[in-house]
Design an enzyme around this catalytic site. Structure first.
Site, mmCIF file in Angstrom:
data_model
loop_
_atom_site.group_PDB
_atom_site.id
_atom_site.type_symbol
_atom_site.label_atom_id
_atom_site.label_comp_id
_atom_site.label_asym_id
_atom_site.label_seq_id
_atom_site.Cartn_x
_atom_site.Cartn_y
_atom_site.Cartn_z
ATOM 1 N N ASN A 136 -114.948 -55.794 -12.704
ATOM 2 C CA ASN A 136 -115.616 -54.542 -12.208
ATOM 3 C C ASN A 136 -114.372 -53.313 -12.331
ATOM 4 O OD1 ASN A 136 -114.097 -55.226 -10.219
ATOM 5 N ND2 ASN A 136 -115.674 -55.105 -8.654
ATOM 6 N N HIS A 138 -111.557 -53.938 -10.893
ATOM 7 C CA HIS A 138 -110.548 -53.977 -9.591
ATOM 8 C C HIS A 138 -109.224 -54.378 -9.956
ATOM 9 C CE1 HIS A 138 -111.902 -58.490 -8.529
ATOM 10 N NE2 HIS A 138 -110.929 -58.214 -8.987
ATOM 11 N N GLU A 143 -111.650 -52.721 -4.720
ATOM 12 C CA GLU A 143 -112.631 -52.722 -5.355
ATOM 13 C C GLU A 143 -113.324 -51.111 -5.931
ATOM 14 O OE1 GLU A 143 -113.896 -55.413 -6.413
ATOM 15 O OE2 GLU A 143 -114.245 -56.921 -4.832
#
Ligand code: F6R
Length: 245
Positions: A136, A138, A143
Protein backbone atom coordinates in the site's frame (compact mmCIF):
# COMPACT_ATOMS: atom_id res chain seq x y z
CA UNK A 1 16.04 9.23 -7.58
CA UNK A 2 18.37 6.74 -9.13
CA UNK A 3 17.00 3.39 -10.25
CA UNK A 4 19.21 0.32 -10.38
CA UNK A 5 17.63 -2.56 -12.23
CA UNK A 6 18.46 -6.01 -10.87
CA UNK A 7 17.78 -9.25 -12.70
CA UNK A 8 16.13 -10.98 -9.78
CA UNK A 9 16.00 -11.13 -5.98
CA UNK A 10 19.57 -12.40 -5.62
CA UNK A 11 20.95 -9.75 -7.91
CA UNK A 12 18.98 -7.07 -6.00
CA UNK A 13 20.40 -8.38 -2.73
CA UNK A 14 23.99 -8.30 -3.97
CA UNK A 15 23.67 -4.80 -5.41
CA UNK A 16 22.14 -3.55 -2.15
CA UNK A 17 24.82 -5.25 -0.06
CA UNK A 18 27.45 -3.56 -2.24
CA UNK A 19 25.96 -0.14 -1.51
CA UNK A 20 25.80 -0.83 2.24
CA UNK A 21 29.35 -2.21 2.21
CA UNK A 22 30.61 0.91 0.49
CA UNK A 23 28.99 2.99 3.23
CA UNK A 24 30.59 0.91 6.01
CA UNK A 25 34.00 0.97 4.32
CA UNK A 26 33.95 4.71 3.65
CA UNK A 27 32.63 5.60 7.12
CA UNK A 28 33.33 2.74 9.58
CA UNK A 29 31.47 4.54 12.39
CA UNK A 30 28.40 5.21 10.27
CA UNK A 31 24.79 4.99 11.41
CA UNK A 32 22.77 2.53 9.36
CA UNK A 33 18.97 2.70 9.39
CA UNK A 34 17.75 -0.87 8.96
CA UNK A 35 14.55 -2.58 7.87
CA UNK A 36 13.00 -5.99 8.45
CA UNK A 37 10.60 -7.95 6.22
CA UNK A 38 11.30 -10.44 3.44
CA UNK A 39 13.00 -8.03 1.07
CA UNK A 40 16.29 -7.32 2.91
CA UNK A 41 16.95 -10.90 4.08
CA UNK A 42 19.16 -11.70 1.07
CA UNK A 43 21.04 -8.43 1.54
CA UNK A 44 21.82 -9.24 5.17
CA UNK A 45 22.89 -12.75 4.13
CA UNK A 46 25.31 -11.28 1.60
CA UNK A 47 26.73 -8.83 4.15
CA UNK A 48 27.30 -11.71 6.59
CA UNK A 49 29.08 -13.65 3.83
CA UNK A 50 31.41 -10.75 3.08
CA UNK A 51 32.00 -10.23 6.81
CA UNK A 52 32.97 -13.91 7.13
CA UNK A 53 35.43 -13.47 4.28
CA UNK A 54 37.05 -10.63 6.21
CA UNK A 55 35.87 -7.91 3.84
CA UNK A 56 33.66 -6.04 6.28
CA UNK A 57 34.04 -4.71 9.82
CA UNK A 58 30.91 -3.69 11.75
CA UNK A 59 32.69 -3.01 15.06
CA UNK A 60 32.13 0.76 14.90
CA UNK A 61 28.75 0.73 13.19
CA UNK A 62 25.59 1.94 14.92
CA UNK A 63 22.16 0.79 13.74
CA UNK A 64 18.67 2.16 14.25
CA UNK A 65 15.77 0.10 12.96
CA UNK A 66 12.64 1.49 11.43
CA UNK A 67 10.08 -0.17 13.60
CA UNK A 68 8.98 -2.69 16.19
CA UNK A 69 5.66 -4.29 17.08
CA UNK A 70 4.10 -2.85 20.22
CA UNK A 71 3.80 -5.54 22.86
CA UNK A 72 6.47 -7.94 21.61
CA UNK A 73 9.57 -8.48 23.76
CA UNK A 74 13.01 -8.97 22.18
CA UNK A 75 12.93 -12.73 22.65
CA UNK A 76 9.61 -13.18 20.84
CA UNK A 77 10.40 -14.86 17.52
CA UNK A 78 8.15 -12.42 15.64
CA UNK A 79 9.72 -9.32 17.12
CA UNK A 80 11.85 -7.24 14.83
CA UNK A 81 14.67 -7.35 17.35
CA UNK A 82 14.65 -11.15 17.06
CA UNK A 83 14.65 -10.85 13.25
CA UNK A 84 17.62 -8.48 13.26
CA UNK A 85 19.53 -10.63 15.68
CA UNK A 86 18.90 -13.77 13.62
CA UNK A 87 19.69 -12.21 10.26
CA UNK A 88 22.52 -9.85 11.08
CA UNK A 89 23.50 -8.79 14.60
CA UNK A 90 24.44 -12.23 15.94
CA UNK A 91 26.40 -13.03 12.78
CA UNK A 92 28.75 -10.05 12.54
CA UNK A 93 31.03 -8.19 14.93
CA UNK A 94 28.60 -5.39 15.65
CA UNK A 95 28.55 -3.98 19.19
CA UNK A 96 25.03 -5.00 20.33
CA UNK A 97 24.85 -2.02 22.64
CA UNK A 98 24.91 0.13 19.50
CA UNK A 99 21.94 -1.60 17.83
CA UNK A 100 18.66 0.19 18.47
CA UNK A 101 15.00 -0.54 17.86
CA UNK A 102 11.92 1.02 19.43
CA UNK A 103 11.12 -0.71 22.72
CA UNK A 104 8.10 -2.92 21.98
CA UNK A 105 7.64 -3.72 25.66
CA UNK A 106 7.07 -0.08 26.65
CA UNK A 107 3.29 0.16 27.01
CA UNK A 108 3.33 3.95 27.23
CA UNK A 109 3.46 4.97 23.56
CA UNK A 110 4.50 8.56 24.21
CA UNK A 111 7.37 7.40 26.39
CA UNK A 112 8.53 4.75 23.86
CA UNK A 113 8.45 7.19 20.96
CA UNK A 114 10.15 10.02 22.86
CA UNK A 115 12.92 7.67 23.95
CA UNK A 116 13.48 6.41 20.41
CA UNK A 117 13.59 9.94 19.00
CA UNK A 118 16.19 10.82 21.62
CA UNK A 119 18.28 7.79 20.61
CA UNK A 120 18.16 8.73 16.93
CA UNK A 121 19.14 12.31 17.73
CA UNK A 122 21.91 11.21 20.11
CA UNK A 123 23.60 9.04 17.47
CA UNK A 124 23.64 12.03 15.14
CA UNK A 125 21.01 10.92 12.62
CA UNK A 126 21.16 8.26 9.93
CA UNK A 127 23.82 8.07 7.22
CA UNK A 128 22.15 5.40 5.10
CA UNK A 129 18.56 4.33 5.56
CA UNK A 130 17.45 1.00 4.13
CA UNK A 131 13.76 0.72 3.22
CA UNK A 132 11.38 -1.89 1.90
CA UNK A 133 8.09 -0.94 0.26
CA UNK A 134 4.67 -2.11 1.45
CA UNK A 135 1.98 -3.06 -1.07
CA UNK A 136 0.00 0.00 0.00
CA UNK A 137 3.06 2.24 -0.34
CA UNK A 138 4.01 2.24 3.32
CA UNK A 139 7.60 2.73 4.45
CA UNK A 140 8.41 1.69 7.97
CA UNK A 141 4.93 1.27 9.40
CA UNK A 142 3.85 4.65 8.07
CA UNK A 143 0.51 3.64 6.65
CA UNK A 144 -1.41 5.67 4.03
CA UNK A 145 -2.65 8.99 5.34
CA UNK A 146 0.15 9.55 7.84
CA UNK A 147 1.34 13.13 8.28
CA UNK A 148 4.68 13.60 6.56
CA UNK A 149 6.13 15.67 9.44
CA UNK A 150 6.01 12.93 12.09
CA UNK A 151 8.93 11.51 14.02
CA UNK A 152 8.62 8.17 15.88
CA UNK A 153 5.00 7.41 16.64
CA UNK A 154 2.62 4.59 17.44
CA UNK A 155 0.53 3.32 14.54
CA UNK A 156 -2.46 1.06 14.17
CA UNK A 157 -1.70 -1.31 11.32
CA UNK A 158 -4.01 -1.37 8.31
CA UNK A 159 -5.95 -4.53 7.48
CA UNK A 160 -3.78 -5.01 4.39
CA UNK A 161 -0.56 -4.85 6.40
CA UNK A 162 -1.93 -7.24 9.03
CA UNK A 163 -2.83 -9.68 6.24
CA UNK A 164 0.56 -9.27 4.54
CA UNK A 165 2.42 -9.86 7.82
CA UNK A 166 0.33 -12.77 9.08
CA UNK A 167 2.55 -15.13 7.07
CA UNK A 168 5.06 -14.78 9.89
CA UNK A 169 2.54 -15.60 12.65
CA UNK A 170 0.44 -18.65 13.55
CA UNK A 171 -2.79 -16.85 12.75
CA UNK A 172 -4.11 -13.43 11.81
CA UNK A 173 -5.19 -12.91 15.42
CA UNK A 174 -1.61 -13.22 16.59
CA UNK A 175 -0.42 -10.25 14.51
CA UNK A 176 -0.04 -7.24 16.85
CA UNK A 177 -2.41 -4.43 15.90
CA UNK A 178 -0.01 -1.64 16.75
CA UNK A 179 3.63 -0.80 16.18
CA UNK A 180 6.14 1.91 16.90
CA UNK A 181 7.69 3.33 13.77
CA UNK A 182 10.18 5.95 12.74
CA UNK A 183 8.22 8.75 11.15
CA UNK A 184 8.57 10.25 7.71
CA UNK A 185 10.37 13.31 9.04
CA UNK A 186 13.08 11.06 10.49
CA UNK A 187 13.32 8.90 7.38
CA UNK A 188 13.60 11.99 5.18
CA UNK A 189 16.42 13.32 7.39
CA UNK A 190 18.71 10.41 6.48
CA UNK A 191 21.63 11.51 4.32
CA UNK A 192 21.10 8.66 1.89
CA UNK A 193 18.16 6.32 1.33
CA UNK A 194 18.29 2.88 -0.25
CA UNK A 195 14.95 1.32 -1.23
CA UNK A 196 14.80 -2.39 -2.06
CA UNK A 197 11.92 -3.85 -4.02
CA UNK A 198 11.38 -7.30 -5.42
CA UNK A 199 8.53 -9.09 -7.13
CA UNK A 200 5.72 -8.46 -9.56
CA UNK A 201 3.24 -7.95 -6.72
CA UNK A 202 5.00 -4.62 -6.03
CA UNK A 203 5.00 -3.43 -9.67
CA UNK A 204 1.85 -1.28 -9.38
CA UNK A 205 2.92 0.43 -6.18
CA UNK A 206 6.41 1.15 -7.56
CA UNK A 207 4.88 3.10 -10.42
CA UNK A 208 2.40 4.87 -8.17
CA UNK A 209 4.91 5.77 -5.46
CA UNK A 210 7.80 6.96 -7.59
CA UNK A 211 6.08 8.31 -10.69
CA UNK A 212 2.69 9.35 -9.34
CA UNK A 213 1.66 12.40 -7.32
CA UNK A 214 3.30 13.04 -3.95
CA UNK A 215 0.56 12.39 -1.45
CA UNK A 216 0.18 11.08 2.13
CA UNK A 217 -2.14 8.45 0.61
CA UNK A 218 0.98 6.81 -0.89
CA UNK A 219 3.52 7.30 1.86
CA UNK A 220 6.61 6.36 -0.16
CA UNK A 221 5.81 9.07 -2.73
CA UNK A 222 7.48 11.59 -0.37
CA UNK A 223 10.81 9.97 -1.26
CA UNK A 224 10.60 11.77 -4.61
CA UNK A 225 11.56 14.90 -2.67
CA UNK A 226 14.71 13.45 -1.09
CA UNK A 227 17.92 14.32 -2.92
CA UNK A 228 19.79 11.03 -2.49
CA UNK A 229 17.56 8.02 -3.02
CA UNK A 230 18.74 4.83 -4.70
CA UNK A 231 16.07 2.33 -5.66
CA UNK A 232 17.39 -1.17 -6.28
CA UNK A 233 14.57 -3.22 -7.73
CA UNK A 234 14.32 -6.39 -9.74
CA UNK A 235 12.86 -6.60 -13.24
CA UNK A 236 9.56 -7.93 -11.96
CA UNK A 237 9.09 -4.99 -9.58
CA UNK A 238 9.98 -2.54 -12.37
CA UNK A 239 7.85 -4.30 -14.98
CA UNK A 240 5.19 -1.56 -14.98
CA UNK A 241 7.71 1.29 -15.27
CA UNK A 242 9.56 0.21 -18.39
CA UNK A 243 8.28 3.30 -20.25
CA UNK A 244 9.61 5.59 -17.50
CA UNK A 245 13.08 4.30 -16.60
C1 F6R B 1 10.04 -3.38 7.82
C2 F6R B 1 9.19 -2.32 7.37
C3 F6R B 1 8.17 -2.47 6.29
C4 F6R B 1 8.60 -3.38 5.15
C5 F6R B 1 7.49 -3.50 4.10
C6 F6R B 1 7.85 -4.48 3.01
O1 F6R B 1 10.89 -2.96 8.85
O2 F6R B 1 9.28 -1.27 7.92
O3 F6R B 1 7.86 -1.18 5.77
O4 F6R B 1 9.77 -2.91 4.58
O5 F6R B 1 6.30 -3.91 4.70
O6 F6R B 1 7.89 -5.76 3.56
P1 F6R B 1 8.45 -7.01 2.76
O7 F6R B 1 9.90 -6.78 2.55
O8 F6R B 1 8.20 -8.18 3.67
O9 F6R B 1 7.68 -7.07 1.49
Amino acid sequence: MKFYKAKDYNDMSRKAANIISAQVIMKPDCVLGLATGSTPIGTYKQLVEWYNKGDLDFSKVTTVNLDEYKGLPKDNEQSYYYFMNENLFSKVNIDKSRTFLPDGTEADSDKACKKYNEIIHSVGGVDLQLLGLGHNGHIGFNEPGIAFEKETHCVTLSERTIKANMRFFLSENDVPRQAYTMGIKTIMSAHKILVLISGEDKADIVREAFFGPITPQVTASILQLHNDVSVVADEAALSKCTDLI
